[in-house]
Motif scaffolding. Structure first.
Motif, PDB file in Angstrom:
ATOM      1  N   ASN A 195      29.874 -32.946 -27.740  1.00 35.43           N
ATOM      2  CA  ASN A 195      30.923 -33.365 -28.663  1.00 35.43           C
ATOM      3  C   ASN A 195      30.496 -33.222 -30.124  1.00 35.43           C
ATOM      4  O   ASN A 195      31.295 -32.850 -30.986  1.00 35.43           O
ATOM      5  N   THR A 196      29.232 -33.530 -30.426  1.00 36.94           N
ATOM      6  CA  THR A 196      28.745 -33.411 -31.805  1.00 36.94           C
ATOM      7  C   THR A 196      28.799 -31.959 -32.277  1.00 36.94           C
ATOM      8  O   THR A 196      29.190 -31.674 -33.419  1.00 36.94           O
ATOM      9  N   TYR A 197      28.419 -31.054 -31.405  1.00 35.56           N
ATOM     10  CA  TYR A 197      28.476 -29.620 -31.691  1.00 35.56           C
ATOM     11  C   TYR A 197      29.921 -29.226 -32.026  1.00 35.56           C
ATOM     12  O   TYR A 197      30.198 -28.538 -33.026  1.00 35.56           O
ATOM     13  N   ARG A 198      30.860 -29.684 -31.194  1.00 40.44           N
ATOM     14  CA  ARG A 198      32.271 -29.330 -31.382  1.00 40.44           C
ATOM     15  C   ARG A 198      32.828 -29.931 -32.679  1.00 40.44           C
ATOM     16  O   ARG A 198      33.564 -29.272 -33.415  1.00 40.44           O
ATOM     17  N   VAL A 199      32.468 -31.174 -32.949  1.00 41.23           N
ATOM     18  CA  VAL A 199      32.936 -31.822 -34.176  1.00 41.23           C
ATOM     19  C   VAL A 199      32.381 -31.103 -35.399  1.00 41.23           C
ATOM     20  O   VAL A 199      33.079 -30.925 -36.402  1.00 41.23           O
ATOM     21  N   THR A 200      31.133 -30.674 -35.327  1.00 41.43           N
ATOM     22  CA  THR A 200      30.504 -29.970 -36.448  1.00 41.43           C
ATOM     23  C   THR A 200      31.267 -28.695 -36.784  1.00 41.43           C
ATOM     24  O   THR A 200      31.580 -28.418 -37.952  1.00 41.43           O
ATOM     25  N   TYR A 201      31.595 -27.913 -35.766  1.00 37.73           N
ATOM     26  CA  TYR A 201      32.333 -26.672 -36.005  1.00 37.73           C
ATOM     27  C   TYR A 201      33.744 -26.959 -36.512  1.00 37.73           C
ATOM     28  O   TYR A 201      34.270 -26.236 -37.380  1.00 37.73           O
ATOM     29  N   ALA A 202      34.379 -28.005 -35.963  1.00 40.65           N
ATOM     30  CA  ALA A 202      35.728 -28.351 -36.423  1.00 40.65           C
ATOM     31  C   ALA A 202      35.707 -28.765 -37.890  1.00 40.65           C
ATOM     32  O   ALA A 202      36.596 -28.395 -38.670  1.00 40.65           O
ATOM     33  N   LEU A 203      34.683 -29.521 -38.290  1.00 43.87           N
ATOM     34  CA  LEU A 203      34.569 -29.952 -39.687  1.00 43.87           C
ATOM     35  C   LEU A 203      34.260 -28.779 -40.608  1.00 43.87           C
ATOM     36  O   LEU A 203      34.762 -28.713 -41.732  1.00 43.87           O
ATOM     37  N   LEU A 204      33.436 -27.857 -40.148  1.00 41.04           N
ATOM     38  CA  LEU A 204      33.148 -26.660 -40.948  1.00 41.04           C
ATOM     39  C   LEU A 204      34.422 -25.837 -41.165  1.00 41.04           C
ATOM     40  O   LEU A 204      34.670 -25.345 -42.265  1.00 41.04           O
ATOM     41  N   LYS A 205      35.241 -25.709 -40.122  1.00 38.38           N
ATOM     42  CA  LYS A 205      36.504 -24.980 -40.240  1.00 38.38           C
ATOM     43  C   LYS A 205      37.430 -25.698 -41.221  1.00 38.38           C
ATOM     44  O   LYS A 205      38.071 -25.055 -42.072  1.00 38.38           O
ATOM     45  N   GLU A 206      37.495 -27.015 -41.123  1.00 43.98           N
ATOM     46  CA  GLU A 206      38.327 -27.785 -42.045  1.00 43.98           C
ATOM     47  C   GLU A 206      37.839 -27.637 -43.480  1.00 43.98           C
ATOM     48  O   GLU A 206      38.638 -27.493 -44.411  1.00 43.98           O
ATOM     49  N   PHE A 207      36.517 -27.653 -43.656  1.00 45.71           N
ATOM     50  CA  PHE A 207      35.925 -27.494 -44.988  1.00 45.71           C
ATOM     51  C   PHE A 207      36.287 -26.128 -45.563  1.00 45.71           C
ATOM     52  O   PHE A 207      36.667 -26.012 -46.736  1.00 45.71           O
ATOM     53  N   ILE A 258      43.667 -31.040 -58.443  1.00 46.68           N
ATOM     54  CA  ILE A 258      42.537 -30.326 -57.848  1.00 46.68           C
ATOM     55  C   ILE A 258      41.302 -31.213 -57.794  1.00 46.68           C
ATOM     56  O   ILE A 258      40.592 -31.255 -56.778  1.00 46.68           O
ATOM     57  N   VAL A 259      41.041 -31.929 -58.873  1.00 48.88           N
ATOM     58  CA  VAL A 259      39.868 -32.823 -58.901  1.00 48.88           C
ATOM     59  C   VAL A 259      40.023 -33.927 -57.866  1.00 48.88           C
ATOM     60  O   VAL A 259      39.090 -34.220 -57.098  1.00 48.88           O
ATOM     61  N   ARG A 260      41.188 -34.528 -57.842  1.00 47.98           N
ATOM     62  CA  ARG A 260      41.414 -35.665 -56.947  1.00 47.98           C
ATOM     63  C   ARG A 260      41.366 -35.249 -55.471  1.00 47.98           C
ATOM     64  O   ARG A 260      40.681 -35.876 -54.659  1.00 47.98           O
ATOM     65  N   LYS A 261      42.088 -34.201 -55.134  1.00 47.57           N
ATOM     66  CA  LYS A 261      42.213 -33.808 -53.730  1.00 47.57           C
ATOM     67  C   LYS A 261      41.049 -32.948 -53.248  1.00 47.57           C
ATOM     68  O   LYS A 261      40.433 -33.241 -52.224  1.00 47.57           O
ATOM     69  N   HIS A 262      40.740 -31.879 -53.976  1.00 55.35           N
ATOM     70  CA  HIS A 262      39.776 -30.904 -53.462  1.00 55.35           C
ATOM     71  C   HIS A 262      38.342 -31.204 -53.888  1.00 55.35           C
ATOM     72  O   HIS A 262      37.432 -31.123 -53.057  1.00 55.35           O
ATOM     73  N   HIS A 263      38.112 -31.554 -55.146  1.00 56.35           N
ATOM     74  CA  HIS A 263      36.756 -31.934 -55.546  1.00 56.35           C
ATOM     75  C   HIS A 263      36.324 -33.187 -54.790  1.00 56.35           C
ATOM     76  O   HIS A 263      35.172 -33.294 -54.337  1.00 56.35           O
ATOM     77  N   GLY A 264      37.246 -34.132 -54.649  1.00 57.59           N
ATOM     78  CA  GLY A 264      36.926 -35.348 -53.912  1.00 57.59           C
ATOM     79  C   GLY A 264      36.593 -35.054 -52.463  1.00 57.59           C
ATOM     80  O   GLY A 264      35.654 -35.638 -51.898  1.00 57.59           O
ATOM     81  N   TYR A 265      37.339 -34.135 -51.854  1.00 62.70           N
ATOM     82  CA  TYR A 265      37.085 -33.756 -50.455  1.00 62.70           C
ATOM     83  C   TYR A 265      35.696 -33.146 -50.301  1.00 62.70           C
ATOM     84  O   TYR A 265      34.942 -33.510 -49.384  1.00 62.70           O
ATOM     85  N   VAL A 266      35.343 -32.218 -51.185  1.00 65.73           N
ATOM     86  CA  VAL A 266      34.033 -31.556 -51.100  1.00 65.73           C
ATOM     87  C   VAL A 266      32.904 -32.580 -51.183  1.00 65.73           C
ATOM     88  O   VAL A 266      31.958 -32.567 -50.377  1.00 65.73           O
ATOM     89  N   ARG A 267      33.006 -33.483 -52.140  1.00 68.13           N
ATOM     90  CA  ARG A 267      31.944 -34.481 -52.321  1.00 68.13           C
ATOM     91  C   ARG A 267      31.858 -35.448 -51.144  1.00 68.13           C
ATOM     92  O   ARG A 267      30.770 -35.914 -50.799  1.00 68.13           O
ATOM     93  N   GLU A 268      32.984 -35.731 -50.532  1.00 67.71           N
ATOM     94  CA  GLU A 268      32.984 -36.636 -49.383  1.00 67.71           C
ATOM     95  C   GLU A 268      32.401 -35.979 -48.137  1.00 67.71           C
ATOM     96  O   GLU A 268      31.647 -36.601 -47.389  1.00 67.71           O
ATOM     97  N   LYS A 269      32.727 -34.713 -47.908  1.00 67.95           N
ATOM     98  CA  LYS A 269      32.373 -34.064 -46.647  1.00 67.95           C
ATOM     99  C   LYS A 269      30.981 -33.433 -46.637  1.00 67.95           C
ATOM    100  O   LYS A 269      30.412 -33.237 -45.554  1.00 67.95           O
ATOM    101  N   ILE A 270      30.431 -33.103 -47.791  1.00 67.62           N
ATOM    102  CA  ILE A 270      29.109 -32.459 -47.800  1.00 67.62           C
ATOM    103  C   ILE A 270      28.059 -33.295 -47.079  1.00 67.62           C
ATOM    104  O   ILE A 270      27.376 -32.786 -46.174  1.00 67.62           O
ATOM    105  N   PRO A 271      27.853 -34.576 -47.415  1.00 63.54           N
ATOM    106  CA  PRO A 271      26.827 -35.339 -46.698  1.00 63.54           C
ATOM    107  C   PRO A 271      27.128 -35.524 -45.220  1.00 63.54           C
ATOM    108  O   PRO A 271      26.200 -35.556 -44.388  1.00 63.54           O
ATOM    109  N   VAL A 272      28.391 -35.612 -44.861  1.00 63.11           N
ATOM    110  CA  VAL A 272      28.763 -35.757 -43.450  1.00 63.11           C
ATOM    111  C   VAL A 272      28.377 -34.502 -42.680  1.00 63.11           C
ATOM    112  O   VAL A 272      27.752 -34.575 -41.609  1.00 63.11           O
ATOM    113  N   LEU A 273      28.726 -33.345 -43.217  1.00 67.12           N
ATOM    114  CA  LEU A 273      28.407 -32.094 -42.537  1.00 67.12           C
ATOM    115  C   LEU A 273      26.910 -31.823 -42.495  1.00 67.12           C
ATOM    116  O   LEU A 273      26.390 -31.298 -41.500  1.00 67.12           O
ATOM    117  N   GLN A 274      26.212 -32.173 -43.558  1.00 69.46           N
ATOM    118  CA  GLN A 274      24.757 -31.981 -43.554  1.00 69.46           C
ATOM    119  C   GLN A 274      24.105 -32.796 -42.439  1.00 69.46           C
ATOM    120  O   GLN A 274      23.195 -32.316 -41.761  1.00 69.46           O
TER     121      GLN A 274
END
Length: 245
Positions: A201-213, A82-98
């Motif tokens: 495209n940025t709008y679409r990528v943002t929504y796709a990333l939010l869905k993935e998150f 959980i730490v490796r896969k999911h905690h790591g994912y959250v920490r990686e994607k938060i700044p990108v999505l922001q």
């Protein structure tokens, strides 16, 4: 496993994680609200239960030789996963999505006021999730790893050897509920992550990333709420009870 309308959603996903895709496609929460029977959920959401049961049965009928059996994985290994896969994912994607959300708000926020609400919700989620992950890694998961170590070594748990996990588990599950509610609001505001026809495209990528998150968060919460936490509490009680015999 026979699947009926009385089968508990979260327990089914814990047994065969492939069934999560069926629940996701029908908008059924299998993590935060996964403690309900399939029939009750379908009635609440006014869904026809027959085709859903059929889809679930079709998936379960196919052998899953390569499926990870999280429900039998040692507790310490599951916590590490959980730490490796999911905690790591959250920490990686938060700044990108922001960064993406700031940009789409600046460019499209005047025409689409909901973007500002989505950005505010995600900002609040980012702060609380970061704190949540730290509490799990520094407080709860070390306790779970100690339980796993004692179980593997055949040791008992006395009152002073480790702290009970029930209270921190309860706190973490309550925080999971808050995040589940927050992302349901984001999904509603974004029309289930569907960008408008004129979206760039940025709008679409943002929504796709939010869905993935959101989807990763659902998997993350499921592993904790429905597998790791119940098993940790049950194991601790067993070891403590053995000590008192």
């Amino acid at each position: 496993m026979e699947i009926t309308e009385n089968t508990i959603v979260g327990q089914l996903v814990a047994t065969d994680y492939r069934t999560a895709d069926v629940f996701r496609q029908h908008g059924i929460d299998f993590c935060c609200k996964g403690n309900k029977p399939i029939g009750d959920v379908c009635r609440e959401k006014k869904l026809d239960i027959a085709p859903i049961l059929h889809e679930l049965e079709d998936i379960s009928a196919v052998p899953a030789c390569t499926m990870q059996h999280f429900n039998t994985m040692p507790l310490d290994q599951l916590a590490d996963h959980i730490v490796r896969k999911h905690h790591g994912y959250v920490r990686e994607k938060i700044p990108v999505l922001q960064q993406y959300l700031r940009k789409v708000c600046q460019v499209h926020g005047e025409q689409h006021q909901e973007l500002w609400q989505i950005a505010a919700l995600f900002t609040a989620s980012s702060a609380e999730l970061s704190n949540h992950l730290n509490k799990e890694e520094l407080i709860l998961f070390p306790r779970i790893r100690e339980i796993a170590r004692k179980q593997a070594a055949g040791e008992y748990v006395d009152d002073n050897s480790i702290s009970a996990v029930e209270r921190p588990v309860s706190a973490m599950m309550e925080e999971h509920d808050h995040e589940g509610d927050r992302f349901r609001r984001i999904a509603t505001l974004s029309n289930d992550y569907t960008p408008p026809a004129e979206a760039c495209n940025t709008y679409r990528v943002t929504y796709a990333l939010l869905k993935e998150f959101q989807d990763d968060l659902h998997q993350h919460i499921h592993l904790e709420n429905n597998i790791l936490f119940p098993r940790a509490m049950s194991t601790e009680k067993t070891l403590t009870g053995s000590c008192r015999l």
